[in-house]
Design a protein around this motif. Structure first.
Motif, PDB file in Angstrom:
ATOM      1  N   ASN A 194      26.917 -30.782  -9.277  1.00 60.56           N
ATOM      2  CA  ASN A 194      26.177 -30.775  -8.008  1.00 60.56           C
ATOM      3  C   ASN A 194      25.059 -29.734  -8.015  1.00 60.56           C
ATOM      4  O   ASN A 194      25.057 -28.795  -7.218  1.00 60.56           O
ATOM      5  CB  ASN A 194      27.133 -30.531  -6.841  1.00 60.56           C
ATOM      6  CG  ASN A 194      28.177 -31.623  -6.704  1.00 60.56           C
ATOM      7  OD1 ASN A 194      27.848 -32.807  -6.814  1.00 60.56           O
ATOM      8  ND2 ASN A 194      29.419 -31.233  -6.476  1.00 60.56           N
ATOM      9  N   GLN A 203      21.374 -29.460  -7.181  1.00 61.00           N
ATOM     10  CA  GLN A 203      20.391 -30.254  -6.447  1.00 61.00           C
ATOM     11  C   GLN A 203      19.096 -30.443  -7.228  1.00 61.00           C
ATOM     12  O   GLN A 203      18.519 -31.534  -7.221  1.00 61.00           O
ATOM     13  CB  GLN A 203      20.094 -29.590  -5.102  1.00 61.00           C
ATOM     14  CG  GLN A 203      19.209 -30.439  -4.198  1.00 61.00           C
ATOM     15  CD  GLN A 203      19.035 -29.806  -2.823  1.00 61.00           C
ATOM     16  OE1 GLN A 203      19.371 -28.646  -2.628  1.00 61.00           O
ATOM     17  NE2 GLN A 203      18.496 -30.554  -1.892  1.00 61.00           N
ATOM     18  N   GLU A 204      18.646 -29.395  -7.914  1.00 57.91           N
ATOM     19  CA  GLU A 204      17.390 -29.495  -8.654  1.00 57.91           C
ATOM     20  C   GLU A 204      17.472 -30.544  -9.758  1.00 57.91           C
ATOM     21  O   GLU A 204      16.544 -31.332  -9.962  1.00 57.91           O
ATOM     22  CB  GLU A 204      17.025 -28.130  -9.267  1.00 57.91           C
ATOM     23  CG  GLU A 204      16.599 -27.079  -8.256  1.00 57.91           C
ATOM     24  CD  GLU A 204      17.779 -26.417  -7.553  1.00 57.91           C
ATOM     25  OE1 GLU A 204      18.945 -26.749  -7.905  1.00 57.91           O
ATOM     26  OE2 GLU A 204      17.546 -25.577  -6.656  1.00 57.91           O
ATOM     27  N   TYR A 264      19.665 -33.053  -9.888  1.00 54.41           N
ATOM     28  CA  TYR A 264      19.917 -34.348  -9.242  1.00 54.41           C
ATOM     29  C   TYR A 264      18.609 -35.004  -8.807  1.00 54.41           C
ATOM     30  O   TYR A 264      18.301 -36.136  -9.199  1.00 54.41           O
ATOM     31  CB  TYR A 264      20.854 -34.143  -8.050  1.00 54.41           C
ATOM     32  CG  TYR A 264      21.127 -35.379  -7.234  1.00 54.41           C
ATOM     33  CD1 TYR A 264      22.030 -36.342  -7.672  1.00 54.41           C
ATOM     34  CD2 TYR A 264      20.468 -35.586  -6.024  1.00 54.41           C
ATOM     35  CE1 TYR A 264      22.282 -37.481  -6.910  1.00 54.41           C
ATOM     36  CE2 TYR A 264      20.708 -36.716  -5.265  1.00 54.41           C
ATOM     37  CZ  TYR A 264      21.618 -37.670  -5.711  1.00 54.41           C
ATOM     38  OH  TYR A 264      21.847 -38.791  -4.964  1.00 54.41           O
TER      39      TYR A 264
END
Length: 410
Positions: A170, A172-173, A175
């Motif tokens: 997980n 975010q960057e 993803y």
């Protein structure tokens, strides 16, 4: 099916039916925003909607049109392989639609997504071989070869995303970086380059002179900028200054694409296409392309990029501008022109309903986007978007369901 027979029209109609299914998934998403629908997970349906749109609609129809191009060029090959590849593509597209809806990112959805990528590799391999047999001065084969390369390149983003989801990483960057990588090289690579190739091959069939130079210049500028403009999509990652400069410079270079594209439209003077529906769709697609290039350049401005990537309606509006406004409008125009050559055509009523819904949807999303800049919110915006999703679905369904009466074979 015989060795050299390929029913392009049947596959195009299947793709249009699939487009109706995409619209139905979009209606479901908009319904769930406004009303309770507990047995559907919003995020899962969103993944199903996007994956099926890419594989079941655009990729399916572009493959059919690319094979039809080989037929137009009278290339001798075993067309059966394309029939089976399209069938396999359609099966995995529905596999993704169902599995993503039911389980989200899990074993079966990742399996079908991976299979779709391997099918694309097979198509790229076979089509590249057949494309080498083409003798076409329109520069279309060069557009198509670039499109195939960028299609294969986009799969790196899909593999990266699948790896992150499967391993529950997980970050975010990573993803969003993977998502935007895939989207960028699909929208601005595979989809767009095929559309330009089809457009210039169409103009060549009409024996339009003085286009070779502009054709090559547009291709050169787009080929040079397609990789660095990816960084415009991830400026929110706080990239090194050097990459920020490259991204901004590529956005400026794309203004040359805009210059030559407008010059091309002026040279054509709107006289080459007589049918109202085709001309109307191409005007809309061209307008959307011009807006997209300008927005890409503006996204290099830090103040605006913060809004562009942090506010959902703006992101959705931009993606729909490319997917519906440029790609889908052009594809429908191209299909219509091919049918007209046989005394047939797409439903004008269906096209008008569909395009009206898309245009109004973009306007509402733009107004929603302005809310991020402290503008007054639009009352009942989500309800209006739900209604417009229904309008879009009605329009594309009408086009798909009436096509069988208007055409039997390309």
């Amino acid at each position: 099916m015989g060795k050299n027979l390929f029913n392009s029209t049947r596959w195009i109609q299947i793709a249009l039916i699939n487009f109706s299914v995409v619209a139905l998934a979009g209606i479901t998403l908009r319904y769930k925003i406004n009303f309770p629908l507990p047995f559907f997970n919003q995020k899962n349906v969103l993944h199903a909607h996007s994956h099926f749109a890419f594989t079941g609609w655009v990729t399916l129809v572009l493959i059919a049109l690319l094979v039809n191009y080989l037929q137009q060029q009278k290339i001798k090959t075993n067309y059966n392989k394309y029939h089976w590849l399209l069938l396999a593509n359609c099966i995995v597209a529905y596999g993704m639609l169902i599995s993503f809806t039911v389980e989200g990112y899990a074993f079966y959805s990742i399996l079908f997504s991976t299979l779709s990528i391997f099918i694309s590799y097979f198509f790229i391999f076979y089509y590249w071989q057949d494309l080498s047999k083409v003798k076409d001065n329109s520069y279309a084969p060069t557009w198509f070869k670039a499109a195939l390369i960028l299609w294969a390149f986009s799969s790196l983003g899909a593999f990266s995303l699948a790896f992150l989801m499967a391993n529950h990483i997980n970050v975010q960057e990573l993803y969003f970086g993977s998502i935007y990588f895939f989207l960028h090289f699909q929208y601005n690579g595979w989809f767009l380059f095929v559309c330009f190739g089809l457009f210039f091959s169409f103009l060549a069939q009409k024996k339009i002179a003085l286009l070779d130079s502009i054709n090559k210049k547009i291709f050169l500028m787009m080929a040079i900028t397609v990789v660095p403009t990816y960084f415009l999509s991830i400026l929110w990652l706080k990239l090194p200054f050097s990459l920020y400069v490259i991204a901004g410079f590529s956005g400026i270079l794309q203004m040359f694409v805009l210059f030559y594209f407008i010059k091309l439209l002026i040279l054509l003077k709107g006289n080459i296409i007589q049918n109202f529906t085709s001309k109307y769709l191409l005007i809309l697609a061209s307008t959307a392309f011009i807006i997209k290039i300008i927005l890409q350049l503006l996204s290099a401005i830090p103040y605006l990029s913060n809004y562009a990537f942090s506010y959902r309606p703006i992101v959705i509006g931009y993606l729909h501008l490319s997917f519906l406004g440029i790609i889908s409008f052009f594809i429908l125009a191209y299909i219509n022109e091919v049918l007209i050559a046989q005394g047939r055509r797409l439903s004008k009523t269906g096209v008008l309903i569909f395009t009206s819904g898309v245009i109004l949807q973009e306007i509402v999303l733009m107004i929603q986007g302005l809310e991020a800049m402290e503008f007054k919110p639009l009352p009942y915006a989500n309800l209006i978007l739900f209604f417009l999703a229904i309008v879009i679905g009605i329009g594309i369904s009408y086009i798909a369901l009436t096509m069988d009466k208007l055409s039997t074979r390309l």
